[in-house]
Design an enzyme around this catalytic site. Sequence first.
Site, PDB file in Angstrom:
ATOM      1  N   ARG A 163       0.830  -1.215   0.000  1.00 28.45           N
ATOM      2  CA  ARG A 163       0.000   0.000   0.000  1.00 28.45           C
ATOM      3  C   ARG A 163       0.861   1.261   0.000  1.00 28.45           C
ATOM      4  NH1 ARG A 163      -5.238   0.038   2.247  1.00 28.45           N
ATOM      5  NH2 ARG A 163      -4.774   1.772   3.631  1.00 28.45           N
ATOM      6  N   ARG A 182       9.362   6.028  -3.554  1.00 33.61           N
ATOM      7  CA  ARG A 182       9.550   7.056  -4.590  1.00 33.61           C
ATOM      8  C   ARG A 182      10.989   7.541  -4.654  1.00 33.61           C
ATOM      9  NH1 ARG A 182       5.193  10.379  -2.550  1.00 33.61           N
ATOM     10  NH2 ARG A 182       3.372   9.324  -3.432  1.00 33.61           N
ATOM     11  N   ARG A 229      -8.561  -6.662  13.756  1.00 35.58           N
ATOM     12  CA  ARG A 229      -7.816  -5.788  14.653  1.00 35.58           C
ATOM     13  C   ARG A 229      -8.688  -4.567  14.894  1.00 35.58           C
ATOM     14  NH1 ARG A 229      -3.881  -7.328  17.659  1.00 35.58           N
ATOM     15  NH2 ARG A 229      -2.672  -5.397  17.485  1.00 35.58           N
ATOM     16  N   ARG A 253       0.401   5.660  16.670  1.00 33.30           N
ATOM     17  CA  ARG A 253       0.563   7.011  16.127  1.00 33.30           C
ATOM     18  C   ARG A 253      -0.243   8.016  16.943  1.00 33.30           C
ATOM     19  NH1 ARG A 253      -2.680   6.077  10.345  1.00 33.30           N
ATOM     20  NH2 ARG A 253      -4.699   5.745  11.274  1.00 33.30           N
ATOM     21  N   GLU A 311      -3.314   6.290  19.240  1.00 31.49           N
ATOM     22  CA  GLU A 311      -3.976   5.074  18.751  1.00 31.49           C
ATOM     23  C   GLU A 311      -3.248   3.835  19.255  1.00 31.49           C
ATOM     24  OE1 GLU A 311      -4.539   5.123  14.510  1.00 31.49           O
ATOM     25  OE2 GLU A 311      -5.784   6.921  14.600  1.00 31.49           O
ATOM     26  N   TYR A 339      -9.938  -5.180   3.256  1.00 32.88           N
ATOM     27  CA  TYR A 339      -9.310  -3.936   3.652  1.00 32.88           C
ATOM     28  C   TYR A 339      -9.549  -2.859   2.575  1.00 32.88           C
ATOM     29  CZ  TYR A 339      -5.011  -1.759   5.730  1.00 32.88           C
ATOM     30  OH  TYR A 339      -4.089  -0.966   6.358  1.00 32.88           O
ATOM     31  N   ASP A 351     -10.276   0.961   1.131  1.00 32.47           N
ATOM     32  CA  ASP A 351     -10.299   2.397   1.378  1.00 32.47           C
ATOM     33  C   ASP A 351     -11.665   2.937   0.966  1.00 32.47           C
ATOM     34  OD1 ASP A 351      -7.847   2.960   2.502  1.00 32.47           O
ATOM     35  OD2 ASP A 351      -6.823   3.071   0.577  1.00 32.47           O
TER      36      ASP A 351
HETATM   37  P1  FAD Z   1     -18.385   0.831   8.054  1.00 31.86           P
HETATM   38  O1  FAD Z   1     -17.937   2.237   8.104  1.00 31.86           O
HETATM   39  O2  FAD Z   1     -17.837  -0.115   9.071  1.00 31.86           O
HETATM   40  O3  FAD Z   1     -19.976   0.817   8.119  1.00 31.86           O
HETATM   41  C1  FAD Z   1     -20.742  -0.319   8.463  1.00 31.86           C
HETATM   42  C2  FAD Z   1     -21.910   0.190   9.264  1.00 31.86           C
HETATM   43  O4  FAD Z   1     -22.798  -0.903   9.510  1.00 31.86           O
HETATM   44  C3  FAD Z   1     -21.510   0.725  10.623  1.00 31.86           C
HETATM   45  O5  FAD Z   1     -22.066   1.995  10.823  1.00 31.86           O
HETATM   46  C4  FAD Z   1     -22.067  -0.292  11.593  1.00 31.86           C
HETATM   47  O6  FAD Z   1     -22.425   0.252  12.846  1.00 31.86           O
HETATM   48  C5  FAD Z   1     -23.276  -0.799  10.827  1.00 31.86           C
HETATM   49  N1  FAD Z   1     -23.719  -2.127  11.241  1.00 31.86           N
HETATM   50  C6  FAD Z   1     -22.954  -3.233  11.373  1.00 31.86           C
HETATM   51  N2  FAD Z   1     -23.698  -4.265  11.787  1.00 31.86           N
HETATM   52  C7  FAD Z   1     -24.976  -3.805  11.917  1.00 31.86           C
HETATM   53  C8  FAD Z   1     -26.189  -4.403  12.333  1.00 31.86           C
HETATM   54  N3  FAD Z   1     -26.240  -5.683  12.724  1.00 31.86           N
HETATM   55  N4  FAD Z   1     -27.311  -3.648  12.349  1.00 31.86           N
HETATM   56  C9  FAD Z   1     -27.267  -2.333  11.971  1.00 31.86           C
HETATM   57  N5  FAD Z   1     -26.131  -1.729  11.586  1.00 31.86           N
HETATM   58  C10 FAD Z   1     -24.998  -2.455  11.550  1.00 31.86           C
HETATM   59  N6  FAD Z   1     -10.075   4.809   4.024  1.00 31.86           N
HETATM   60  C11 FAD Z   1      -9.503   5.778   3.269  1.00 31.86           C
HETATM   61  O7  FAD Z   1      -9.826   5.906   2.076  1.00 31.86           O
HETATM   62  N7  FAD Z   1      -8.587   6.643   3.803  1.00 31.86           N
HETATM   63  C12 FAD Z   1      -8.193   6.572   5.105  1.00 31.86           C
HETATM   64  O8  FAD Z   1      -7.359   7.378   5.552  1.00 31.86           O
HETATM   65  C13 FAD Z   1      -8.767   5.553   5.929  1.00 31.86           C
HETATM   66  N8  FAD Z   1      -8.398   5.425   7.218  1.00 31.86           N
HETATM   67  C14 FAD Z   1      -8.990   4.449   7.994  1.00 31.86           C
HETATM   68  C15 FAD Z   1      -8.616   4.357   9.330  1.00 31.86           C
HETATM   69  C16 FAD Z   1      -9.203   3.390  10.140  1.00 31.86           C
HETATM   70  C17 FAD Z   1      -8.809   3.296  11.588  1.00 31.86           C
HETATM   71  C18 FAD Z   1     -10.164   2.507   9.593  1.00 31.86           C
HETATM   72  C19 FAD Z   1     -10.803   1.457  10.456  1.00 31.86           C
HETATM   73  C20 FAD Z   1     -10.532   2.603   8.270  1.00 31.86           C
HETATM   74  C21 FAD Z   1      -9.946   3.567   7.449  1.00 31.86           C
HETATM   75  N9  FAD Z   1     -10.326   3.717   6.116  1.00 31.86           N
HETATM   76  C22 FAD Z   1      -9.734   4.680   5.340  1.00 31.86           C
HETATM   77  C23 FAD Z   1     -11.327   2.828   5.502  1.00 31.86           C
HETATM   78  C24 FAD Z   1     -12.754   3.371   5.598  1.00 31.86           C
HETATM   79  O9  FAD Z   1     -13.134   3.536   6.942  1.00 31.86           O
HETATM   80  C25 FAD Z   1     -13.690   2.361   4.930  1.00 31.86           C
HETATM   81  O10 FAD Z   1     -13.327   2.173   3.583  1.00 31.86           O
HETATM   82  C26 FAD Z   1     -15.161   2.738   4.966  1.00 31.86           C
HETATM   83  O11 FAD Z   1     -15.533   3.382   6.130  1.00 31.86           O
HETATM   84  C27 FAD Z   1     -15.953   1.466   4.807  1.00 31.86           C
HETATM   85  O12 FAD Z   1     -17.321   1.736   4.815  1.00 31.86           O
HETATM   86  P2  FAD Z   1     -18.340   0.558   5.134  1.00 31.86           P
HETATM   87  O13 FAD Z   1     -19.688   1.138   4.932  1.00 31.86           O
HETATM   88  O14 FAD Z   1     -17.961  -0.655   4.380  1.00 31.86           O
HETATM   89  O15 FAD Z   1     -18.065   0.152   6.650  1.00 31.86           O
HETATM   90  N1  UDP Z   2       3.489   0.870   7.862  1.00 31.50           N
HETATM   91  C1  UDP Z   2       4.713   0.821   8.487  1.00 31.50           C
HETATM   92  N2  UDP Z   2       5.210   1.960   9.041  1.00 31.50           N
HETATM   93  C2  UDP Z   2       4.570   3.139   9.002  1.00 31.50           C
HETATM   94  C3  UDP Z   2       3.319   3.199   8.340  1.00 31.50           C
HETATM   95  C4  UDP Z   2       2.798   2.045   7.787  1.00 31.50           C
HETATM   96  O1  UDP Z   2       5.313  -0.229   8.559  1.00 31.50           O
HETATM   97  O2  UDP Z   2       5.086   4.130   9.536  1.00 31.50           O
HETATM   98  C5  UDP Z   2       2.948  -0.390   7.302  1.00 31.50           C
HETATM   99  C6  UDP Z   2       1.999  -1.102   8.262  1.00 31.50           C
HETATM  100  O3  UDP Z   2       2.193  -2.496   8.106  1.00 31.50           O
HETATM  101  C7  UDP Z   2       0.621  -0.736   7.751  1.00 31.50           C
HETATM  102  C8  UDP Z   2       0.896  -0.690   6.242  1.00 31.50           C
HETATM  103  O4  UDP Z   2       2.209  -0.126   6.135  1.00 31.50           O
HETATM  104  O5  UDP Z   2      -0.331  -1.715   8.064  1.00 31.50           O
HETATM  105  C9  UDP Z   2      -0.081   0.151   5.480  1.00 31.50           C
HETATM  106  O6  UDP Z   2      -0.065   1.449   6.010  1.00 31.50           O
HETATM  107  P1  UDP Z   2      -1.296   2.408   5.910  1.00 31.50           P
HETATM  108  O7  UDP Z   2      -0.908   3.727   6.462  1.00 31.50           O
HETATM  109  O8  UDP Z   2      -1.817   2.336   4.536  1.00 31.50           O
HETATM  110  O9  UDP Z   2      -2.306   1.686   6.896  1.00 31.50           O
HETATM  111  P2  UDP Z   2      -3.704   2.165   7.470  1.00 31.50           P
HETATM  112  O10 UDP Z   2      -3.393   2.934   8.708  1.00 31.50           O
HETATM  113  O11 UDP Z   2      -4.387   2.955   6.404  1.00 31.50           O
HETATM  114  O12 UDP Z   2      -4.365   0.894   7.760  1.00 31.50           O
END
Ligand code: FAD
Ligand code: UDP
Length: 385
Positions: free
Chosen positions: A180, A184, A257, A288, A313, A361, A363
């Site tokens: 991911r 560069r 996780r 972080r 976090e 996983y 985005d």
């Molecule tokens: P979710 O957001 O999980 O939505 C599912 C929904 O279903 C939730 O609101 C949940 O409460 C509901 N639900 C589940 N079960 C039930 C039930 N039984 N009844 C009623 N409701 C229910 N993507 C990026 O592009 N850039 C980022 O920087 C980025 N950072 C992230 C950082 C973290 C810590 C995490 C966890 C994800 C990150 N993502 C990021 C990914 C992004 O969050 C997801 O791609 C996106 O939110 C997924 O949407 P979703 O609708 O599939 O899931």
């Molecule tokens: N990663 C790492 N060091 C860093 C940042 C990321 O080793 O400082 C690794 C780590 O395994 C992570 C993966 O790169 O799961 C992808 O990073 P990204 O920031 O895309 O993860 P996200 O937080 O979006 O899940």
Amino acid sequence: MAKYDYLIVGSGLFGATFAHIAHKRGKKCLVIEKRYHLGGNIYCEEIKGINVHKYGAHIFHTSDKLIWDFVNSIVPFNRYTNSPVAMAPNGKLYNLPFNMNTFYQMWGVRTPKEAQIKLNEQRQEVLERMRENNIVEPRNLEEQALMLIGKDIYEQLIKDYTEKQWGRPCNQLPAFIIRRLPVRMTYDNNYFNDIYQGIPIGGYNKLTEGLLDGIEVKLNTDFFENRDKWESVADKIIFTGKIDEFYNYCFGKLEYRTVRFQTEVLDEPNFQGNAVVNYTTKQVPFTRIIEHKHFESFGNSVYDNPHTVISREYSTEWMDGMEPFYPVNDTKNQVIYEKYQKLAKEDQNIIFGGRLAEYKYYDMAPIISNVFNLIESLCQNNHKK
Ligand code: FAD
Ligand code: UDP
């Protein structure tokens, strides 16, 4: 006849985008959401005038103009560019992703040619080991990282961070996770390679609320608490919750996780000078620190605000009662998921979509792209009938 065309379980980005487009096409939709708020993991909570990304930092990025135009038609985005820095075990700060700044900071090399020579040296050991054992493709994250970027960066910036984040040794994690990150040969700290990047102006809630405008939504409503009722209200169900829960864990529980956020308000305008600072050493228990106001620093006077909000976090294994964040796509879990996926394919009236239902996983932008494709295929099926 059922009351709704679609029951959408979950108001995260998948559910909200699906509801938005289906509604626009004249379909009657009901969204149910078990949390007290909309938006799933992109939800923001306002603290001291700052939009706090309650479930972890979210930066939207895509190279697909259709997706970028779509989200911007709901709410304009700012020009935030993610460029995290990492505090390494050796006590020094490095730029991410791995680029000429990182190589200069790590080895003192100044030109791409010098950096390339150093990188080749650094990769030598793992390449020889793989050749001796007739291994062509990296079998795990450790081999992949050593092949991509070599020993020093693996040890200073990857190994401890990854093991803290995933709670597993790097040689037991899938290689794709580390792919991911861009590598560069330019002085460019942009964490993503995509053409478009930003944060919705006013926070992600504006995006969710815009998507769900005019659509019936029930909060604090868990599908499983009244399954029979919910299964009968619509012709089709879009399910975005956990797929293993949907099938009563009949093949076992999928592992996730999750992250525990320790959020603090500080009486200072600027704590760390950047939205994201990674701690890539095991000596520090969190992965972080996010300082939320920097996400909105474009065209805003966020530094006039005397307060700032930070979140440390802590990555942990998911257990019941916690929010499942990252699917653990190792072999063991993948085998279980595929059994559920087979059942899901046989269920004609239920469509599984999103991070939890597809145990993937994703985005945010690929989530929207998947919804576009799903709507397209539903339309084609309707035409065929
Ligand atoms: P979710 O957001 O999980 O939505 C599912 C929904 O279903 C939730 O609101 C949940 O409460 C509901 N639900 C589940 N079960 C039930 C039930 N039984 N009844 C009623 N409701 C229910 N993507 C990026 O592009 N850039 C980022 O920087 C980025 N950072 C992230 C950082 C973290 C810590 C995490 C966890 C994800 C990150 N993502 C990021 C990914 C992004 O969050 C997801 O791609 C996106 O939110 C997924 O949407 P979703 O609708 O599939 O899931
Ligand atoms: N990663 C790492 N060091 C860093 C940042 C990321 O080793 O400082 C690794 C780590 O395994 C992570 C993966 O790169 O799961 C992808 O990073 P990204 O920031 O895309 O993860 P996200 O937080 O979006 O899940």
